[in-house]
Scaffold this active site. Sequence first.
Site, PDB file in Angstrom:
ATOM      1  N   GLU A  99      46.487  21.843  52.519  1.00  0.00           N
ATOM      2  CA  GLU A  99      45.878  23.136  52.833  1.00  0.00           C
ATOM      3  C   GLU A  99      45.952  24.072  51.635  1.00  0.00           C
ATOM      4  OE1 GLU A  99      43.990  24.873  54.389  1.00  0.00           O
ATOM      5  OE2 GLU A  99      44.538  25.328  56.437  1.00  0.00           O
ATOM      6  N   ASP A 100      45.075  25.076  51.636  1.00  0.00           N
ATOM      7  CA  ASP A 100      45.124  26.084  50.577  1.00  0.00           C
ATOM      8  C   ASP A 100      46.267  27.070  50.817  1.00  0.00           C
ATOM      9  OD1 ASP A 100      43.940  27.124  52.877  1.00  0.00           O
ATOM     10  OD2 ASP A 100      42.176  27.939  51.863  1.00  0.00           O
ATOM     11  N   ASP A 103      49.282  30.788  56.641  1.00  0.00           N
ATOM     12  CA  ASP A 103      49.327  32.230  56.890  1.00  0.00           C
ATOM     13  C   ASP A 103      49.990  32.446  58.264  1.00  0.00           C
ATOM     14  OD1 ASP A 103      48.663  34.954  56.723  1.00  0.00           O
ATOM     15  OD2 ASP A 103      46.577  34.692  57.238  1.00  0.00           O
ATOM     16  N   PHE A 153      45.617  39.693  50.371  1.00  0.00           N
ATOM     17  CA  PHE A 153      44.511  38.773  50.583  1.00  0.00           C
ATOM     18  C   PHE A 153      44.138  38.112  49.256  1.00  0.00           C
ATOM     19  CE2 PHE A 153      40.370  37.059  51.421  1.00  0.00           C
ATOM     20  CZ  PHE A 153      40.618  36.443  52.637  1.00  0.00           C
ATOM     21  N   ARG A 166      35.410  31.268  45.501  1.00  0.00           N
ATOM     22  CA  ARG A 166      36.063  29.949  45.591  1.00  0.00           C
ATOM     23  C   ARG A 166      36.123  29.224  44.252  1.00  0.00           C
ATOM     24  NH1 ARG A 166      36.709  28.544  51.037  1.00  0.00           N
ATOM     25  NH2 ARG A 166      35.038  29.137  52.444  1.00  0.00           N
TER      26      ARG A 166
HETATM   27  P1  IMP Z   1      46.380  30.533  59.481  1.00  0.00           P
HETATM   28  O1  IMP Z   1      45.782  29.709  60.575  1.00  0.00           O
HETATM   29  O2  IMP Z   1      46.484  31.977  59.853  1.00  0.00           O
HETATM   30  O3  IMP Z   1      47.700  29.997  58.948  1.00  0.00           O
HETATM   31  O4  IMP Z   1      45.353  30.595  58.306  1.00  0.00           O
HETATM   32  C1  IMP Z   1      45.032  29.558  57.581  1.00  0.00           C
HETATM   33  C2  IMP Z   1      43.653  29.710  56.993  1.00  0.00           C
HETATM   34  O5  IMP Z   1      43.232  31.075  56.875  1.00  0.00           O
HETATM   35  C3  IMP Z   1      43.692  29.167  55.594  1.00  0.00           C
HETATM   36  O6  IMP Z   1      43.376  27.808  55.575  1.00  0.00           O
HETATM   37  C4  IMP Z   1      42.655  30.006  54.887  1.00  0.00           C
HETATM   38  O7  IMP Z   1      41.398  29.389  55.011  1.00  0.00           O
HETATM   39  C5  IMP Z   1      42.636  31.311  55.607  1.00  0.00           C
HETATM   40  N1  IMP Z   1      43.413  32.355  54.887  1.00  0.00           N
HETATM   41  C6  IMP Z   1      44.626  32.852  55.221  1.00  0.00           C
HETATM   42  N2  IMP Z   1      45.046  33.761  54.324  1.00  0.00           N
HETATM   43  C7  IMP Z   1      44.071  33.836  53.390  1.00  0.00           C
HETATM   44  C8  IMP Z   1      43.927  34.603  52.168  1.00  0.00           C
HETATM   45  O8  IMP Z   1      44.790  35.398  51.752  1.00  0.00           O
HETATM   46  N3  IMP Z   1      42.789  34.391  51.473  1.00  0.00           N
HETATM   47  C9  IMP Z   1      41.817  33.504  51.877  1.00  0.00           C
HETATM   48  N4  IMP Z   1      41.914  32.779  52.992  1.00  0.00           N
HETATM   49  C10 IMP Z   1      43.024  32.948  53.747  1.00  0.00           C
HETATM   50 MG    MG Z   2      41.709  26.948  54.905  1.00  0.00          MG
END
Ligand code: IMP
Ligand code: MG
Length: 176
Positions: A99-100, A103, A153, A166
């Site tokens: 994963e990138d 969060d 962010f 990206r």
């Molecule tokens: P989660 O489900 O809240 O853990 O979020 C995961 C997904 O939200 C990641 O795979 C990202 O695609 C997106 N995301 C969360 N934080 C950021 C950020 O700071 N910048 C860009 N994308 C984010």
């Molecule tokens: Mg993602």
Amino acid sequence: MTNEKKLNILYKEEEIQAAIHKLAEKLNDIYANEEIYLICVLKGSVMFTVDLAKRLTMPVKMEFIRLSSYGSGTKSSGNINSVNISLSDLNNKNVIIVEDIIDTGHTAKFLIDYLKSNYSVKSLKFCSLLDKKSRRELDINADYYCFDIDDKFIVGYGLDLDEQYRNLPYIGYIED
Ligand code: IMP
Ligand code: MG
């Protein structure tokens, strides 16, 4: 079209590549001679997955999965709103989700639950380039990650704001 927003660099290209190199060495040790399946979570982890994959020395297979928890803007909704999955048979395989960013943790939990309920994997690990721990809503953590980041962010190196940024080779954050 010009980007009017000011971008501050958080990690330069060299820093990202050095961190990936270190992570790859660790994985090369852990999985020496074992075949692994990297699951690239599109679109955000595409840069990370390919750069990591290039540095791995064990037999590697690559799979791609698409899902999203984001509508638009800068806050994670926590809801997985679209899924497009077409994976090989992962039964009895070593699987690493790539994963990138982790969060809130909802995406990670969804992916882990999905893979566990559909396959009897040999091993399953979660690997993330970035870890935004302060925003976690679920008790879930990455097995491997490169950088801890504050609640900002982030864009670049695969991560987007409304599909922009990206392609940047570095990671930055947008000034409010
Ligand atoms: P989660 O489900 O809240 O853990 O979020 C995961 C997904 O939200 C990641 O795979 C990202 O695609 C997106 N995301 C969360 N934080 C950021 C950020 O700071 N910048 C860009 N994308 C984010
Ligand atoms: Mg993602």
